[in-house]
Design a protein around this motif. Sequence first.
Motif, mmCIF file in Angstrom:
data_model
loop_
_atom_site.group_PDB
_atom_site.id
_atom_site.type_symbol
_atom_site.label_atom_id
_atom_site.label_comp_id
_atom_site.label_asym_id
_atom_site.label_seq_id
_atom_site.Cartn_x
_atom_site.Cartn_y
_atom_site.Cartn_z
ATOM 1 N N ASP A 147 0.833 -1.199 0.000
ATOM 2 C CA ASP A 147 0.000 0.000 0.000
ATOM 3 C C ASP A 147 0.872 1.256 0.000
ATOM 4 O O ASP A 147 0.558 2.249 -0.667
ATOM 5 C CB ASP A 147 -0.906 0.019 1.236
ATOM 6 C CG ASP A 147 -2.040 -0.985 1.146
ATOM 7 O OD1 ASP A 147 -2.447 -1.334 0.026
ATOM 8 O OD2 ASP A 147 -2.518 -1.429 2.209
ATOM 9 N N LEU A 148 1.957 1.214 0.748
ATOM 10 C CA LEU A 148 2.844 2.376 0.840
ATOM 11 C C LEU A 148 3.419 2.732 -0.524
ATOM 12 O O LEU A 148 3.350 3.899 -0.962
ATOM 13 C CB LEU A 148 3.960 2.083 1.847
ATOM 14 C CG LEU A 148 4.880 3.236 2.254
ATOM 15 C CD1 LEU A 148 5.477 2.974 3.638
ATOM 16 C CD2 LEU A 148 6.020 3.434 1.255
ATOM 17 N N PHE A 149 3.977 1.745 -1.218
ATOM 18 C CA PHE A 149 4.625 2.048 -2.494
ATOM 19 C C PHE A 149 3.608 2.320 -3.605
ATOM 20 O O PHE A 149 3.883 3.111 -4.517
ATOM 21 C CB PHE A 149 5.575 0.913 -2.875
ATOM 22 C CG PHE A 149 6.753 0.795 -1.951
ATOM 23 C CD1 PHE A 149 7.615 1.854 -1.765
ATOM 24 C CD2 PHE A 149 6.977 -0.375 -1.240
ATOM 25 C CE1 PHE A 149 8.701 1.767 -0.893
ATOM 26 C CE2 PHE A 149 8.051 -0.478 -0.367
ATOM 27 C CZ PHE A 149 8.910 0.594 -0.193
ATOM 28 N N THR A 150 2.446 1.697 -3.519
ATOM 29 C CA THR A 150 1.401 1.983 -4.503
ATOM 30 C C THR A 150 0.963 3.433 -4.392
ATOM 31 O O THR A 150 0.874 4.157 -5.404
ATOM 32 C CB THR A 150 0.198 1.051 -4.293
ATOM 33 O OG1 THR A 150 0.609 -0.305 -4.507
ATOM 34 C CG2 THR A 150 -0.930 1.391 -5.254
ATOM 35 N N ARG A 151 0.679 3.896 -3.165
ATOM 36 C CA ARG A 151 0.255 5.280 -2.987
ATOM 37 C C ARG A 151 1.402 6.239 -3.292
ATOM 38 O O ARG A 151 1.189 7.314 -3.879
ATOM 39 C CB ARG A 151 -0.255 5.488 -1.564
ATOM 40 C CG ARG A 151 -0.780 6.887 -1.283
ATOM 41 C CD ARG A 151 -2.044 7.245 -2.056
ATOM 42 N NE ARG A 151 -3.154 6.455 -1.617
ATOM 43 C CZ ARG A 151 -3.933 5.732 -2.439
ATOM 44 N NH1 ARG A 151 -3.709 5.734 -3.743
ATOM 45 N NH2 ARG A 151 -4.932 5.020 -1.989
ATOM 46 N N ALA A 152 2.620 5.870 -2.924
ATOM 47 C CA ALA A 152 3.769 6.732 -3.207
ATOM 48 C C ALA A 152 3.922 6.965 -4.701
ATOM 49 O O ALA A 152 4.224 8.080 -5.146
ATOM 50 C CB ALA A 152 5.043 6.115 -2.629
ATOM 51 N N ASN A 153 3.721 5.926 -5.493
ATOM 52 C CA ASN A 153 3.822 6.085 -6.941
ATOM 53 C C ASN A 153 2.773 7.042 -7.482
ATOM 54 O O ASN A 153 3.006 7.749 -8.473
ATOM 55 C CB ASN A 153 3.704 4.721 -7.628
ATOM 56 C CG ASN A 153 5.048 4.138 -7.995
ATOM 57 O OD1 ASN A 153 5.948 4.864 -8.411
ATOM 58 N ND2 ASN A 153 5.204 2.837 -7.841
ATOM 59 N N GLU A 154 1.606 7.071 -6.858
ATOM 60 C CA GLU A 154 0.555 7.973 -7.305
ATOM 61 C C GLU A 154 0.820 9.411 -6.884
ATOM 62 O O GLU A 154 0.477 10.349 -7.605
ATOM 63 C CB GLU A 154 -0.788 7.513 -6.744
ATOM 64 C CG GLU A 154 -1.237 6.153 -7.266
ATOM 65 C CD GLU A 154 -2.494 5.658 -6.587
ATOM 66 O OE1 GLU A 154 -3.037 6.392 -5.727
ATOM 67 O OE2 GLU A 154 -2.950 4.532 -6.894
ATOM 68 N N ARG A 192 10.755 -3.443 -6.961
ATOM 69 C CA ARG A 192 9.742 -3.936 -7.896
ATOM 70 C C ARG A 192 8.746 -2.847 -8.275
ATOM 71 O O ARG A 192 8.173 -2.879 -9.360
ATOM 72 C CB ARG A 192 8.977 -5.100 -7.266
ATOM 73 C CG ARG A 192 9.754 -6.375 -7.140
ATOM 74 C CD ARG A 192 8.947 -7.460 -6.440
ATOM 75 N NE ARG A 192 9.845 -8.364 -5.731
ATOM 76 C CZ ARG A 192 9.619 -8.921 -4.578
ATOM 77 N NH1 ARG A 192 8.461 -8.672 -3.952
ATOM 78 N NH2 ARG A 192 10.486 -9.721 -4.017
ATOM 79 N N CYS A 193 8.531 -1.917 -7.353
ATOM 80 C CA CYS A 193 7.556 -0.848 -7.579
ATOM 81 C C CYS A 193 8.177 0.389 -8.219
ATOM 82 O O CYS A 193 7.506 1.426 -8.331
ATOM 83 C CB CYS A 193 6.882 -0.476 -6.259
ATOM 84 S SG CYS A 193 5.832 -1.785 -5.588
ATOM 85 N N GLY A 194 9.441 0.318 -8.612
ATOM 86 C CA GLY A 194 10.044 1.412 -9.362
ATOM 87 C C GLY A 194 10.840 2.396 -8.530
ATOM 88 O O GLY A 194 11.014 3.547 -8.946
#
Length: 587
Positions: A147-154, A192-194
């Motif tokens: 959740d942390l990296f998903t939101r960070a990417n946004e 993995r999340c960039g």
Amino acid sequence: MIMNRSAKDGITVRWPSFAFPCYVYARALELEQGQVHDLHYGLHEAPDMPIADAQRRAIELLWRHLPPPCRLLEVGLGLGATLVRLVAAGYAATGIAPDATQVARARARHGETLPAVCVRFEDFHDNPGSWDALLFHESAQYIDPLDLFTRANELLAEHGEIIVLDEFALRRSAAGREHLHLLQHFIALAQRCGFELVEQLNLSREAAPTLDYMLRVVPRHAAALQHDLGVTADALAALNHSNAAHREKFADGRCGYILLRLRRTAPPRWRVGFIDSSNAAAMRELFAEVFRRPMSDAHWNWKYGEDRGAAIGVWENGRLIAHYGGVARRIMFFGEPQSAAQSCDVMVAPAGRATLSRQGPLFLATATYLENQLGYGNPHLLGVGFPSVRAWQAPARLGLYGGPVGHMLELSWPAARSRPSLLLALRPLDLTKAEDRADADACWKAMRADLRGMIVGVRDAETLHHRYTAHPDKAYQIFVVRRRFFGGPLGLFVLRADAEEGCELMDVVAPRAAVPRLVAHARRAAAGLGASRLFGWVVDNISAHFGPDATVHDLAINVPANAWTAGPPIENLSGKWWLTGGDTDFR
């Protein structure tokens, strides 16, 4: 809100309803020092360094690793001191916290114009793509890394940074849920999340004396803490015990205090994320494409709904192309209750199958699921699944699967129209009735006691009802075999009467010595249902318990073990599972 008397000036102050034990630490520090500026670790040059000086030293180190003044989001507001300093230094900073009383307390201290918002990070959507930095000072541990990296990417702009100063697990060596993120998995998921790792500092030695300090201060002010906060002596004793255990983890290298700087790079080709009810339709579309049959919404909910399962998806250009799911199973692990996850719906779209490597979508889904769900410190101690030998090979080659710890066989017998037993009675079992649930629980109790030296999924009435009676797509029949004259059930078995090639024996719940007699009754029940044969899946190490007269067919299905995360040694699991067709999700 909790009323306190300030030890410094005698005025009445209010502490926000921080979660326990934060308010205990706040009041203990207030009693010890007369005031409280921060509730975070200090970095001690020497073990006897005053805590306020050590905390200032931690802030100065953190400050040196921030980017120059920019648009920055502080995740986890604390008492607001860092946010005030950021704004004063020229940062376009906003602080967020999920607790309204925490935000109110920070504003009461620093003014109503403090740019603080009451919201969870996972729900924060303001100004996406425009934030230059995200700061997590002892707050990342409360947010799922995905959740942390998903939101960070946004939220982050191109080349935006994540700065984390927090506790991490450095290694795991025992069963039980660990609330701290494992550092190596956290960094691997970031990549993995960039995100690239720019800097990593291990500050554990300097941070550990903070725990020593609290182990002195909380007992010293125990009476006042009980009086002022209403906390019990038992609660304080438990807190001290927990802190002592945590200090031991620092001492032997299981936990640490780490600073990380992560920088956003080019967006990765594939995006990793959770599958839940909001995107389950995409999962079912992929399922239909890969397996050539539909999955109903009711079936998805039966399997994954109400926190029964978890799943990881991989998207390419907004389209789901890979999926790895798991369903929670209560198990008895050599006589002790534990949790396992049965892997299921492992699939990748045809377009993604060409990349069966550590950069491919199948690996991303599997590795992320295993790190999130299986092994020491995670929700489930073990994983179990039923891939074909061919499907097992790719994850085994990539180091994800070990073993195999078992191999599935099909046993079959001719249906038998024998006479009823004079000593045993066969009848259907209805798990909506209290007396029948009691029979099922008695069968499971006897089986559990007999299998203390093995690993077996729980087969109590509640589990059997969900697995068989409540299945949305398939029909099963449950039978109990009872003693006619001595009372009590011998055992139960489950049949799937609409199997294409006969009547399938899905499960038996009984001590091992009773299984051959249950098979004999199942053969008679199969004949009564019009089937010419009875067959069932079992793992190879238990096949001998089903009697000597079965025809055996090798199904070319392995039972893998999780090799990716730390857990019980795989050699200790080999040949120890009790598994039947009912342990799968697709029979």
